[in-house]
Motif scaffolding. Sequence first.
Motif, PDB file in Angstrom:
ATOM      1  N   VAL A 117       7.552  17.564  49.382  1.00  0.00           N
ATOM      2  CA  VAL A 117       8.102  17.040  48.126  1.00  0.00           C
ATOM      3  C   VAL A 117       9.228  16.049  48.401  1.00  0.00           C
ATOM      4  CG1 VAL A 117       9.327  17.639  46.002  1.00  0.00           C
ATOM      5  CG2 VAL A 117       7.444  19.077  46.800  1.00  0.00           C
ATOM      6  N   ASN A 118      10.165  16.444  49.258  1.00  0.00           N
ATOM      7  CA  ASN A 118      11.282  15.568  49.605  1.00  0.00           C
ATOM      8  C   ASN A 118      10.794  14.236  50.153  1.00  0.00           C
ATOM      9  OD1 ASN A 118      13.923  16.181  49.072  1.00  0.00           O
ATOM     10  ND2 ASN A 118      14.309  17.267  50.961  1.00  0.00           N
ATOM     11  N   LEU A 119       9.921  14.326  51.152  1.00  0.00           N
ATOM     12  CA  LEU A 119       9.469  13.111  51.832  1.00  0.00           C
ATOM     13  C   LEU A 119       8.664  12.213  50.898  1.00  0.00           C
ATOM     14  CD1 LEU A 119       8.438  14.630  55.294  1.00  0.00           C
ATOM     15  CD2 LEU A 119      10.589  13.524  54.660  1.00  0.00           C
ATOM     16  N   ASN A 120       7.808  12.819  50.079  1.00  0.00           N
ATOM     17  CA  ASN A 120       7.001  12.007  49.165  1.00  0.00           C
ATOM     18  C   ASN A 120       7.856  11.312  48.115  1.00  0.00           C
ATOM     19  OD1 ASN A 120       4.590  12.546  50.416  1.00  0.00           O
ATOM     20  ND2 ASN A 120       3.973  14.157  49.010  1.00  0.00           N
ATOM     21  N   ALA A 121       8.893  12.001  47.619  1.00  0.00           N
ATOM     22  CA  ALA A 121       9.753  11.391  46.603  1.00  0.00           C
ATOM     23  C   ALA A 121      10.497  10.183  47.176  1.00  0.00           C
ATOM     24  CB  ALA A 121      10.742  12.418  46.077  1.00  0.00           C
ATOM     25  N   ILE A 122      11.022  10.344  48.379  1.00  0.00           N
ATOM     26  CA  ILE A 122      11.749   9.232  49.015  1.00  0.00           C
ATOM     27  C   ILE A 122      10.778   8.130  49.411  1.00  0.00           C
ATOM     28  CG2 ILE A 122      13.188   8.585  50.988  1.00  0.00           C
ATOM     29  CD1 ILE A 122      14.313  11.446  50.948  1.00  0.00           C
ATOM     30  N   ALA A 123       9.638   8.528  49.988  1.00  0.00           N
ATOM     31  CA  ALA A 123       8.659   7.530  50.412  1.00  0.00           C
ATOM     32  C   ALA A 123       8.128   6.728  49.233  1.00  0.00           C
ATOM     33  CB  ALA A 123       7.507   8.213  51.149  1.00  0.00           C
ATOM     34  N   ALA A 124       7.926   7.373  48.085  1.00  0.00           N
ATOM     35  CA  ALA A 124       7.402   6.657  46.917  1.00  0.00           C
ATOM     36  C   ALA A 124       8.348   5.555  46.471  1.00  0.00           C
ATOM     37  CB  ALA A 124       7.161   7.650  45.780  1.00  0.00           C
ATOM     38  N   ALA A 125       9.652   5.852  46.455  1.00  0.00           N
ATOM     39  CA  ALA A 125      10.631   4.843  46.040  1.00  0.00           C
ATOM     40  C   ALA A 125      10.636   3.663  47.001  1.00  0.00           C
ATOM     41  CB  ALA A 125      12.023   5.475  45.954  1.00  0.00           C
ATOM     42  N   VAL A 126      10.552   3.954  48.311  1.00  0.00           N
ATOM     43  CA  VAL A 126      10.598   2.881  49.315  1.00  0.00           C
ATOM     44  C   VAL A 126       9.296   2.091  49.309  1.00  0.00           C
ATOM     45  CG1 VAL A 126      10.841   2.379  51.779  1.00  0.00           C
ATOM     46  CG2 VAL A 126      12.236   4.167  50.737  1.00  0.00           C
ATOM     47  N   ILE A 127       8.164   2.797  49.293  1.00  0.00           N
ATOM     48  CA  ILE A 127       6.875   2.106  49.274  1.00  0.00           C
ATOM     49  C   ILE A 127       6.744   1.251  48.018  1.00  0.00           C
ATOM     50  CG2 ILE A 127       4.380   2.495  49.036  1.00  0.00           C
ATOM     51  CD1 ILE A 127       4.725   4.950  50.845  1.00  0.00           C
ATOM     52  N   GLY A 128       7.300   1.726  46.899  1.00  0.00           N
ATOM     53  CA  GLY A 128       7.217   0.975  45.656  1.00  0.00           C
ATOM     54  C   GLY A 128       8.043  -0.292  45.626  1.00  0.00           C
ATOM     55  N   GLY A 129       8.950  -0.456  46.596  1.00  0.00           N
ATOM     56  CA  GLY A 129       9.694  -1.705  46.674  1.00  0.00           C
ATOM     57  C   GLY A 129      11.198  -1.605  46.590  1.00  0.00           C
ATOM     58  N   THR A 130      11.754  -0.396  46.475  1.00  0.00           N
ATOM     59  CA  THR A 130      13.207  -0.260  46.461  1.00  0.00           C
ATOM     60  C   THR A 130      13.748  -0.446  47.867  1.00  0.00           C
ATOM     61  OG1 THR A 130      13.093   1.283  44.613  1.00  0.00           O
ATOM     62  CG2 THR A 130      15.137   1.246  45.864  1.00  0.00           C
ATOM     63  N   SER A 131      14.736  -1.308  48.019  1.00  0.00           N
ATOM     64  CA  SER A 131      15.258  -1.633  49.344  1.00  0.00           C
ATOM     65  C   SER A 131      16.168  -0.533  49.866  1.00  0.00           C
ATOM     66  CB  SER A 131      16.031  -2.952  49.291  1.00  0.00           C
ATOM     67  OG  SER A 131      16.613  -3.231  50.547  1.00  0.00           O
ATOM     68  N   LEU A 132      15.995  -0.200  51.138  1.00  0.00           N
ATOM     69  CA  LEU A 132      16.889   0.762  51.788  1.00  0.00           C
ATOM     70  C   LEU A 132      18.272   0.173  52.015  1.00  0.00           C
ATOM     71  CD1 LEU A 132      14.439   2.224  54.449  1.00  0.00           C
ATOM     72  CD2 LEU A 132      15.438   3.472  52.542  1.00  0.00           C
ATOM     73  N   PHE A 133      18.400  -1.141  51.888  1.00  0.00           N
ATOM     74  CA  PHE A 133      19.676  -1.804  52.143  1.00  0.00           C
ATOM     75  C   PHE A 133      20.552  -1.850  50.898  1.00  0.00           C
ATOM     76  CE2 PHE A 133      16.500  -3.613  55.017  1.00  0.00           C
ATOM     77  CZ  PHE A 133      17.074  -3.322  56.244  1.00  0.00           C
ATOM     78  N   GLY A 134      20.009  -1.399  49.761  1.00  0.00           N
ATOM     79  CA  GLY A 134      20.790  -1.368  48.535  1.00  0.00           C
ATOM     80  C   GLY A 134      20.742  -2.685  47.779  1.00  0.00           C
ATOM     81  N   GLY A 135      21.021  -2.619  46.478  1.00  0.00           N
ATOM     82  CA  GLY A 135      21.143  -3.823  45.668  1.00  0.00           C
ATOM     83  C   GLY A 135      19.848  -4.349  45.090  1.00  0.00           C
ATOM     84  N   ARG A 136      18.703  -3.887  45.571  1.00  0.00           N
ATOM     85  CA  ARG A 136      17.415  -4.381  45.082  1.00  0.00           C
ATOM     86  C   ARG A 136      16.498  -3.190  44.822  1.00  0.00           C
ATOM     87  NH1 ARG A 136      16.728  -9.859  45.793  1.00  0.00           N
ATOM     88  NH2 ARG A 136      14.481  -9.646  45.496  1.00  0.00           N
ATOM     89  N   GLY A 137      15.895  -3.180  43.662  1.00  0.00           N
ATOM     90  CA  GLY A 137      14.988  -2.099  43.319  1.00  0.00           C
ATOM     91  C   GLY A 137      14.650  -2.127  41.849  1.00  0.00           C
ATOM     92  N   SER A 138      13.707  -1.311  41.480  1.00  0.00           N
ATOM     93  CA  SER A 138      13.254  -1.270  40.097  1.00  0.00           C
ATOM     94  C   SER A 138      12.765   0.128  39.789  1.00  0.00           C
ATOM     95  CB  SER A 138      12.123  -2.289  39.877  1.00  0.00           C
ATOM     96  OG  SER A 138      11.444  -2.050  38.658  1.00  0.00           O
TER      97      SER A 138
END
Length: 419
Positions: free
Chosen positions: A342-363
């Motif tokens: 659950v943890n990994l899928n929730a984080i992976a979904a946000a990143v795969i969907g396009g939210t930047s790990l560097f901050g400031g960009r996402g939707s």
Amino acid sequence: MSDNSQQSAPQAQLLDRADVRVKHAEGIGGSVGAFLDRVRSGDLGSLPVIVGLAIIWTVFQSLNPVFLSANNLVNLLFDCSTVGVISLGIVCVLMLGEIDLSVGSVSGLASALVGVLWVNEGWPVGFAIVTAMAAGAVIGSIYALLFNRFGMPSFVSTLAGLLAVLGLQLYLLGSTGSINLPYESPLVNFGQLMVMPDPVSYALAAIAGIAIFVTGYREAARRREAGLSAQSTASLVVRAVVVTVAVEAIVFYLNGARGIPWMFGLFVGLVVAMNYALKRTKWGRSMHAVGGNREAARRAGINVRYIYTTAFMLCSMLAATGGILAAARLASSSQQAGTGDVNLNAIAAAVIGGTSLFGGRGSAYSALLGIIVIQSIASGLTLLDLSSSLRYMITGAVLAIAVIVDSLARRSRVSHGRA
């Protein structure tokens, strides 16, 4: 200034067209060229995940024609909703360049609280749900306090929270390990069976198109009042019609099976609300500013501590909401809730969907697109009767590719002055 008067006015009169050295898009060809320029400069948006999703669906459909059947897609929407809501909270903290590793444990604790308070203690189910969500908000406020007051990295505080909250979940459930929820209850029906009536789903699809037109028209009106160029009313109408027809076609296809799950409708509603908050409110603009450069945001007068507090609290509240939906989906609260992937899928979904790990960009739509990708992989492999080990490996590979694309896009934006 009206739409027609703006079109007839000299371009030099428009403030954003005054500099003749800058290339401006004109007409459909100009819009396509501007889009290609943005892609070449690293401003990819949701393009990579949409292309990836199209490839995944094409491959699985060619291997098993059942994959894109209406019944399988309805089941996929049910499965997307629980982890998708959790991933929506992850988007908030990732936009600030932070992380929350405890969302799975928080969702499991919320599930346990609902079971204990509702079934064992006899509380009304509504009170039990509100209490579980409030517990999530309290946990998020603790993370924010540790970050703002003591400077504790979110990685460390949420890792400690993962262990502490998991222990509390096990304590609440006791030796039994699980609590079965009343199967005929509205909550369980909501998580397993309830779908929208056909007229409601068609009406919501039409409302989506109307909302796109109204939002675009209001933005264009504000730009004209400020002396800036804006989209023509005709282009807004065309976009709204295209989206409406596409969504209505999808709804028609899914209504051929069971229909659109109410639980997925709730998830999409939360995505739309979060997207509006991030793009149209002062809080949302502050989120982008703090994620882009914390010190610059502070010097600009933004209450940085408040932004971090709201982000962590929202993340934990949405994690608790996802846990409640998961309990409704499984009709039980158990020690396994919130564990596993659950943890990994929730984080992976946000990143795969396009939210930047560097901050400031996402939707907010990152959570929606990302969880559809992950659940599509899981569904496709299940239909092919392949080992779950492949799901982990493929999901990990997709996540790695998403991070690489994000890193390369960020370098490209820096080199083109778009960062």
